[in-house]
Design a protein around this motif. Sequence first.
Motif, PDB file in Angstrom:
ATOM      1  N   GLU A   1     -15.124   5.362   8.891  1.00  0.00           N
ATOM      2  CA  GLU A   1     -14.024   4.513   9.342  1.00  0.00           C
ATOM      3  C   GLU A   1     -14.547   3.361  10.199  1.00  0.00           C
ATOM      4  N   CYS A   2     -14.060   2.189   9.918  1.00  0.00           N
ATOM      5  CA  CYS A   2     -14.471   0.981  10.630  1.00  0.00           C
ATOM      6  C   CYS A   2     -13.196   0.234  11.042  1.00  0.00           C
ATOM      7  N   LYS A   3     -13.219  -0.280  12.275  1.00  0.00           N
ATOM      8  CA  LYS A   3     -12.049  -0.999  12.791  1.00  0.00           C
ATOM      9  C   LYS A   3     -12.356  -2.492  12.814  1.00  0.00           C
ATOM     10  N   ILE A   4     -11.503  -3.253  12.150  1.00  0.00           N
ATOM     11  CA  ILE A   4     -11.771  -4.688  12.046  1.00  0.00           C
ATOM     12  C   ILE A   4     -10.544  -5.526  12.386  1.00  0.00           C
ATOM     13  N   MET A   5     -10.802  -6.779  12.750  1.00  0.00           N
ATOM     14  CA  MET A   5      -9.740  -7.764  12.929  1.00  0.00           C
ATOM     15  C   MET A   5      -9.915  -8.828  11.860  1.00  0.00           C
ATOM     16  N   LEU A   6      -8.813  -9.183  11.216  1.00  0.00           N
ATOM     17  CA  LEU A   6      -8.784 -10.266  10.235  1.00  0.00           C
ATOM     18  C   LEU A   6      -8.034 -11.451  10.817  1.00  0.00           C
ATOM     19  N   VAL A   7      -8.449 -12.649  10.445  1.00  0.00           N
ATOM     20  CA  VAL A   7      -7.689 -13.856  10.775  1.00  0.00           C
ATOM     21  C   VAL A   7      -7.522 -14.640   9.485  1.00  0.00           C
ATOM     22  N   GLU A   8      -6.271 -14.971   9.160  1.00  0.00           N
ATOM     23  CA  GLU A   8      -6.000 -15.674   7.905  1.00  0.00           C
ATOM     24  C   GLU A   8      -4.595 -16.247   7.952  1.00  0.00           C
TER      25      GLU A   8
ATOM     26  N   TYR B   1      -1.051 -18.920  11.399  1.00  0.00           N
ATOM     27  CA  TYR B   1      -2.079 -17.917  11.107  1.00  0.00           C
ATOM     28  C   TYR B   1      -1.744 -16.594  11.792  1.00  0.00           C
ATOM     29  N   HIS B   2      -2.172 -15.506  11.159  1.00  0.00           N
ATOM     30  CA  HIS B   2      -2.002 -14.195  11.763  1.00  0.00           C
ATOM     31  C   HIS B   2      -3.344 -13.555  12.105  1.00  0.00           C
ATOM     32  N   PHE B   3      -3.372 -12.866  13.232  1.00  0.00           N
ATOM     33  CA  PHE B   3      -4.467 -11.977  13.613  1.00  0.00           C
ATOM     34  C   PHE B   3      -4.000 -10.570  13.276  1.00  0.00           C
ATOM     35  N   LYS B   4      -4.809  -9.860  12.490  1.00  0.00           N
ATOM     36  CA  LYS B   4      -4.399  -8.552  11.974  1.00  0.00           C
ATOM     37  C   LYS B   4      -5.468  -7.513  12.274  1.00  0.00           C
ATOM     38  N   LEU B   5      -5.052  -6.309  12.604  1.00  0.00           N
ATOM     39  CA  LEU B   5      -5.996  -5.194  12.738  1.00  0.00           C
ATOM     40  C   LEU B   5      -5.913  -4.316  11.498  1.00  0.00           C
ATOM     41  N   VAL B   6      -7.056  -3.805  11.088  1.00  0.00           N
ATOM     42  CA  VAL B   6      -7.120  -2.911   9.927  1.00  0.00           C
ATOM     43  C   VAL B   6      -8.159  -1.840  10.196  1.00  0.00           C
ATOM     44  N   LYS B   7      -7.847  -0.618   9.798  1.00  0.00           N
ATOM     45  CA  LYS B   7      -8.853   0.443   9.735  1.00  0.00           C
ATOM     46  C   LYS B   7      -9.231   0.617   8.269  1.00  0.00           C
ATOM     47  N   ILE B   8     -10.515   0.650   8.006  1.00  0.00           N
ATOM     48  CA  ILE B   8     -10.950   0.754   6.615  1.00  0.00           C
ATOM     49  C   ILE B   8     -11.930   1.911   6.446  1.00  0.00           C
ATOM     50  N   GLN B   9     -11.920   2.495   5.273  1.00  0.00           N
ATOM     51  CA  GLN B   9     -12.914   3.518   4.907  1.00  0.00           C
ATOM     52  C   GLN B   9     -12.928   3.635   3.391  1.00  0.00           C
ATOM     53  N   GLY B  10     -14.123   3.696   2.834  1.00  0.00           N
ATOM     54  CA  GLY B  10     -14.258   3.740   1.379  1.00  0.00           C
ATOM     55  C   GLY B  10     -14.387   2.327   0.820  1.00  0.00           C
ATOM     56  N   ASP B  11     -14.110   2.201  -0.481  1.00  0.00           N
ATOM     57  CA  ASP B  11     -14.268   0.919  -1.169  1.00  0.00           C
ATOM     58  C   ASP B  11     -12.917   0.280  -1.432  1.00  0.00           C
ATOM     59  N   PHE B  12     -12.804  -1.003  -1.167  1.00  0.00           N
ATOM     60  CA  PHE B  12     -11.587  -1.751  -1.486  1.00  0.00           C
ATOM     61  C   PHE B  12     -11.715  -2.289  -2.910  1.00  0.00           C
ATOM     62  N   VAL B  13     -10.773  -3.097  -3.341  1.00  0.00           N
ATOM     63  CA  VAL B  13     -10.836  -3.696  -4.678  1.00  0.00           C
ATOM     64  C   VAL B  13     -11.429  -5.105  -4.586  1.00  0.00           C
ATOM     65  N   TRP B  14     -12.082  -5.522  -5.665  1.00  0.00           N
ATOM     66  CA  TRP B  14     -12.525  -6.918  -5.769  1.00  0.00           C
ATOM     67  C   TRP B  14     -11.293  -7.817  -5.814  1.00  0.00           C
ATOM     68  N   HIS B  15     -11.303  -8.873  -5.002  1.00  0.00           N
ATOM     69  CA  HIS B  15     -10.170  -9.806  -4.999  1.00  0.00           C
ATOM     70  C   HIS B  15     -10.603 -11.102  -4.335  1.00  0.00           C
ATOM     71  N   SER B  16      -9.721 -12.088  -4.375  1.00  0.00           N
ATOM     72  CA  SER B  16      -9.961 -13.341  -3.661  1.00  0.00           C
ATOM     73  C   SER B  16      -8.622 -13.892  -3.180  1.00  0.00           C
ATOM     74  N   HIS B  17      -8.711 -14.870  -2.264  1.00  0.00           N
ATOM     75  CA  HIS B  17      -7.510 -15.505  -1.732  1.00  0.00           C
ATOM     76  C   HIS B  17      -7.594 -16.995  -2.040  1.00  0.00           C
ATOM     77  N   ALA B  18      -6.712 -17.450  -2.934  1.00  0.00           N
ATOM     78  CA  ALA B  18      -6.806 -18.834  -3.415  1.00  0.00           C
ATOM     79  C   ALA B  18      -6.449 -19.843  -2.330  1.00  0.00           C
ATOM     80  N   GLU B  19      -5.674 -19.405  -1.328  1.00  0.00           N
ATOM     81  CA  GLU B  19      -5.091 -20.371  -0.397  1.00  0.00           C
ATOM     82  C   GLU B  19      -5.704 -20.402   0.995  1.00  0.00           C
TER      83      GLU B  19
END
Lengths: 121, 121
Positions: B92-99, B30-48
């Motif tokens: 702008e929002c700062k987030i951490m993802l784990v996946e 698994y990876h821990f990831k940092l992301v800065k986001i602002q605005g709208d992302f795209v609709w999507h999903s992760h099958a796995e």
Amino acid sequence: MPYAAISLSEKFAKFSEHWSPKNIAQMNDYHFKLVKIQGDFVWHSHAETDEVFIVVEGEMTIQLRDGEVVLRSGEMFVVPKGVEHRPSARRECKIMLVELAGTINTGQVQSELTAKDGVWV
Amino acid sequence: MPYAAISLSEKFAKFSEHWSPKNIAQMNDYHFKLVKIQGDFVWHSHAETDEVFIVVEGEMTIQLRDGEVVLRSGEMFVVPKGVEHRPSARRECKIMLVELAGTINTGQVQSELTAKDGVWV
């Protein structure tokens, strides 16, 4: 359908005991756990999983057999699987753990600090 | 042997672009990831894989097809595998993802927002 954020501070407010991890979220076969720690834990390792420590509030030290790392709020560390470590904190420290579901807090060591696994808060 | 804490604020200071996750730690596969986001992302999903969002600073919304959840600093949410979602943030929002390692940010959707996977900071 209502969806609810998981608030770390709200979850931390629901328990006070030390060294007793509480599940707050599941991702695939992994658990996110909150723990309050103070004092010295036991030396132990986890044969089956890396273990992630994220400090939410306070300061802690993770001793390893050949060194140590100090973690403060907003800092994290990954203890590799099989590596002996000993967490400690002088004052109460609030942390989040991420590890495989079913991981026992004291690893291969049976101790009075061994906590029941699978408790949710 | 010197061990180093991973500081989220130090890592966030190393990049400025939006919607471009950077790995900061690995736990098993698994990876821990940092992301800065602002605005709208795209609709999507992760099958796995389930995907964990943890807000470090700011506020974001995760839209789901049948509802939405607002996340603020110190709050988290797990998007189950296969569930369509659309992250967004007014400021702008700062987030951490784990996946799971190898997860593409736009899932099954090819978009101009699709980021290169496996970039470390």
